[in-house]
Enzyme design. Structure first.
Site, short mmCIF file in Angstrom:
data_model
loop_
_atom_site.label_atom_id
_atom_site.label_comp_id
_atom_site.label_asym_id
_atom_site.label_seq_id
_atom_site.Cartn_x
_atom_site.Cartn_y
_atom_site.Cartn_z
N LYS A 1 -30.45 41.07 -74.45
CA LYS A 1 -29.46 40.99 -73.38
C LYS A 1 -30.20 41.08 -72.07
O LYS A 1 -31.32 41.61 -72.01
CB LYS A 1 -28.46 42.15 -73.48
CG LYS A 1 -27.12 41.82 -72.86
CD LYS A 1 -26.29 40.96 -73.77
CE LYS A 1 -25.08 40.39 -73.08
NZ LYS A 1 -24.16 39.77 -74.08
N ASP B 1 -22.76 35.59 -69.84
CA ASP B 1 -21.94 36.78 -70.13
C ASP B 1 -21.13 37.01 -68.86
O ASP B 1 -20.93 36.05 -68.09
CB ASP B 1 -22.84 37.98 -70.50
CG ASP B 1 -22.06 39.13 -71.15
OD1 ASP B 1 -21.81 39.07 -72.36
OD2 ASP B 1 -21.66 40.08 -70.43
P1 NDP Z 1 -16.28 36.50 -67.22
O1 NDP Z 1 -17.15 36.91 -66.10
O2 NDP Z 1 -16.00 35.06 -67.43
O3 NDP Z 1 -14.88 37.25 -67.14
C1 NDP Z 1 -14.82 38.63 -67.14
C2 NDP Z 1 -13.36 39.05 -66.98
O4 NDP Z 1 -13.26 40.46 -67.20
C3 NDP Z 1 -12.81 38.80 -65.60
O5 NDP Z 1 -11.43 38.58 -65.66
C4 NDP Z 1 -13.12 40.11 -64.88
O6 NDP Z 1 -12.28 40.38 -63.79
C5 NDP Z 1 -12.90 41.10 -65.99
N1 NDP Z 1 -13.76 42.27 -65.77
C6 NDP Z 1 -15.10 42.29 -65.71
N2 NDP Z 1 -15.57 43.53 -65.47
C7 NDP Z 1 -14.48 44.29 -65.38
C8 NDP Z 1 -14.30 45.66 -65.14
N3 NDP Z 1 -15.34 46.50 -64.95
N4 NDP Z 1 -13.03 46.14 -65.14
C9 NDP Z 1 -11.98 45.30 -65.34
N5 NDP Z 1 -12.09 43.99 -65.56
C10 NDP Z 1 -13.32 43.50 -65.57
O7 NDP Z 1 -16.95 37.14 -68.53
P2 NDP Z 1 -16.76 36.71 -70.05
O8 NDP Z 1 -15.37 36.27 -70.29
O9 NDP Z 1 -17.89 35.83 -70.42
O10 NDP Z 1 -17.02 38.12 -70.79
C11 NDP Z 1 -15.96 39.02 -71.06
C12 NDP Z 1 -16.40 39.98 -72.16
O11 NDP Z 1 -16.70 39.23 -73.34
C13 NDP Z 1 -17.65 40.80 -71.89
O12 NDP Z 1 -17.53 42.05 -72.54
C14 NDP Z 1 -18.76 40.01 -72.56
O13 NDP Z 1 -19.87 40.81 -72.88
C15 NDP Z 1 -18.02 39.53 -73.80
N6 NDP Z 1 -18.56 38.36 -74.47
C16 NDP Z 1 -18.80 37.19 -73.81
C17 NDP Z 1 -19.28 36.08 -74.48
C18 NDP Z 1 -19.49 34.77 -73.81
O14 NDP Z 1 -19.85 33.81 -74.51
N7 NDP Z 1 -19.27 34.64 -72.52
C19 NDP Z 1 -19.61 36.15 -75.92
C20 NDP Z 1 -19.23 37.40 -76.56
C21 NDP Z 1 -18.76 38.46 -75.84
P3 NDP Z 1 -12.88 40.23 -62.28
O15 NDP Z 1 -13.01 38.76 -62.08
O16 NDP Z 1 -11.86 40.88 -61.42
O17 NDP Z 1 -14.20 40.95 -62.29
O1 2IT Z 2 -22.15 38.92 -76.06
C1 2IT Z 2 -22.44 37.76 -76.47
O2 2IT Z 2 -22.45 37.49 -77.67
C2 2IT Z 2 -22.74 36.74 -75.47
N1 2IT Z 2 -22.64 37.01 -74.28
C3 2IT Z 2 -23.20 35.39 -75.90
C4 2IT Z 2 -24.67 35.39 -76.17
C5 2IT Z 2 -25.29 34.04 -76.43
O3 2IT Z 2 -26.51 34.03 -76.51
O4 2IT Z 2 -24.60 33.04 -76.57
#
Ligand code: NDP
Ligand code: 2IT
Length: 457
Positions: A138, A178
């Site tokens: 990460k 992420d």
């Molecule tokens: P984005 O940046 O696209 O979206 C994040 C969302 O969560 C936004 O709506 C944001 O709101 C909100 N958010 C972030 N931090 C906080 C906080 N501290 N408190 C409240 N709301 C918060 O991120 P992703 O959708 O990519 O990721 C979301 C989650 O999914 C994370 O935990 C990530 O690790 C996990 N994840 C992501 C993957 C991926 O492929 N992208 C794969 C697997 C897991 P705001 O805009 O107001 O900050």
């Molecule tokens: O938490 C996760 O699994 C991710 N943010 C995606 C990682 C990746 O390498 O696609």
């Protein structure tokens, strides 16, 4: 390497696991999120470990909880007014026993070594569970992308990658997105990597634009994958998503595509949020408005009311869990759903909770769900679709081919089904029927541990 001759082999598994945990607490005293992730895994594998003392004898856990390396570096950048800013960049290369380091980059002010270690550790187990050849990593920075101009984002990404470029590679370490890192950032990061190395090494990044080596379906993969996983959970209960009331926290990449697939499969998704508050539209959210606001315009979720005055906006994102629903999908960030929220969901009759985000539920909340018979899908299984399609992107880059969206989507559905089945089977093998937390942790752990033991590393 020296195989440890554990004098405490005779002592109980529980005291052995406690000693592993105590060492982590002493070595990384302030890393509370990392402690939480380690404890969750140790608790899950305890029943399995007592039947397989070889994992204790070979000291595999002592090795697993310590990252192979963590790189930290200075990221200086200029804002549009010419002022200098400095952020801290990170990359934790956690475990490479089953494949090159693989995991996303997070740009968020809360990023620190604890967040990196918890995410790298979880990623190691998750990646093993996908069945693909990817180790765990990460990275990220304590940079806040909110309110930054496009040029500021570009300058930040270039400065970040000027340093990280020396530590990654298509067969070494492959970052992706992420929180705060999406297609735009990956483009800038990949561009800077190419400038440093002067070659087109497509497989060094996943989540790239489809015009320069990205995979169809990677953008949708995490959210879609979570819903495919939920579909399996429902199938086990003889049910489907049709007419289910769903709430999804967040409104980023994972949330938007979870909402999209849930709607497509007949669910009524009534609420989502951002870090300021949540919207509730009892007749069902209008996804095109959310996509426009969040993907095109970088707006706050409260703006939804401008087009949909019938909806309600409530300040404070954690209160979203008070809305009655059948299925709750925390898809925003770690520890966003606590014991109080779990109680509310249970009182309101929730039947399924699945983690689209990483570690969004506190341990107390998870215990409550498991105690009260709520079907619970843990992050390392439920959100593994994103990294699974990243591995498919790497495969396409290696073979210099491009699969269609439909091909990738079919593979994703199959992978999520297999992850579900393997997690259920692992739970059953240790008399923990239906406990997907234990099953996913045991199945993921075993694969990494076996590879570490076999390689003597
Ligand atoms: P984005 O940046 O696209 O979206 C994040 C969302 O969560 C936004 O709506 C944001 O709101 C909100 N958010 C972030 N931090 C906080 C906080 N501290 N408190 C409240 N709301 C918060 O991120 P992703 O959708 O990519 O990721 C979301 C989650 O999914 C994370 O935990 C990530 O690790 C996990 N994840 C992501 C993957 C991926 O492929 N992208 C794969 C697997 C897991 P705001 O805009 O107001 O900050
Ligand atoms: O938490 C996760 O699994 C991710 N943010 C995606 C990682 C990746 O390498 O696609």
């Amino acid at each position: 390497m020296v195989i440890k001759n554990h004098s405490n082999l005779q002592t109980t598994t529980a005291s052995y696991l406690q000693s592993i945990y105590t060492d982590v607490l002493q070595r990384s005293p302030h890393e509370v999120e990392f402690h939480q992730a380690v404890k969750s895994l140790l608790d899950s594998i305890a029943p399995m470990l007592s039947q397989h003392p070889n994992y204790i004898k070979t000291g595999v856990l002592e090795r697993l909880v310590e990252p192979e390396r963590m790189i930290t570096f200075r990221v200086p950048w200029l804002d549009d007014q010419g002022n200098v800013h400095v952020n801290r960049g990170f990359r934790v290369q956690f475990n490479s026993a089953i494949g090159p380091y693989k995991g996303g980059l997070r740009f968020h002010p809360s990023v620190n070594s604890s967040i990196m270690n918890f995410l790298g550790f979880t990623q190691t187990i998750k990646n093993a569970l996908t069945g693909q050849a990817i180790g765990g990593a990460k990275g990220g920075a304590d940079f806040d992308p909110k309110g930054k101009s496009d040029l500021e984002i570009m300058r930040f990404c270039q400065s970040y990658m000027a340093e990280l470029a020396h530590y990654i590679g298509a067969d070494l370490d492959i970052p992706a997105g992420d929180i705060g890192v999406g297609a735009r950032e990956i483009g800038y990061l990949f561009g800077q990597y190419r400038r440093v190395h002067r070659q087109f090494e497509a497989g060094v990044f996943t989540g790239k634009g489809v015009d320069f080596g990205g995979s169809h379906g990677r953008t949708e993969a995490t959210g879609y994958g979570t819903i495919y996983f939920v579909r399996q959970m429902l199938k086990q209960l003889g049910d489907s998503l049709n007419h289910k009331t769903v709430i999804v926290s967040g409104s980023g990449n994972v949330s938007i595509f979870a909402i999209e697939k849930a709607i497509e499969l007949g669910a009524n998704v009534v609420a989502c949020s951002d870090s300021d508050g949540y919207i509730y539209d009892k007749n069902g959210l209008h996804l095109p408005t959310i996509k426009r606001l969040k993907l095109d315009e970088d707006q706050r979720i409260c703006e939804y009311l401008t087009d949909h005055p019938e909806a309600i906006y409530v300040e404070g994102c954690d209160r979203i869990w008070g809305i009655p629903c059948d299925i709750a999908l925390p898809c925003a960030t770690q520890n966003e759903l606590d014991e109080y929220a779990a109680e509310q969901l249970i009182d309101n009759g929730v039947t399924i909770v699945a983690e689209g985000a990483n570690m969004p539920c506190t341990q107390e909340a998870i215990n409550l769900f498991l105690d009260k018979g709520v079907s619970f899908g843990p992050a390392q299984a439920a959100n593994a679709g994103g990294v699974a399609v990243s591995a498919l992107e790497m495969a396409q880059n290696s073979a210099r081919v491009a699969w269609s969206f439909e091909q990738v989507d079919q593979m994703l559905q199959k992978i999520m089904k297999t992850i579900y089945e393997n997690s259920m089977r692992a739970a059953k093998d240790y008399d923990l029927d239906g406990n997907l937390v234990a099953g996913a942790n045991i199945a993921g752990f075993k694969r990494v541990a076996d590879a570490m033991v076999a390689q003597g590393i």
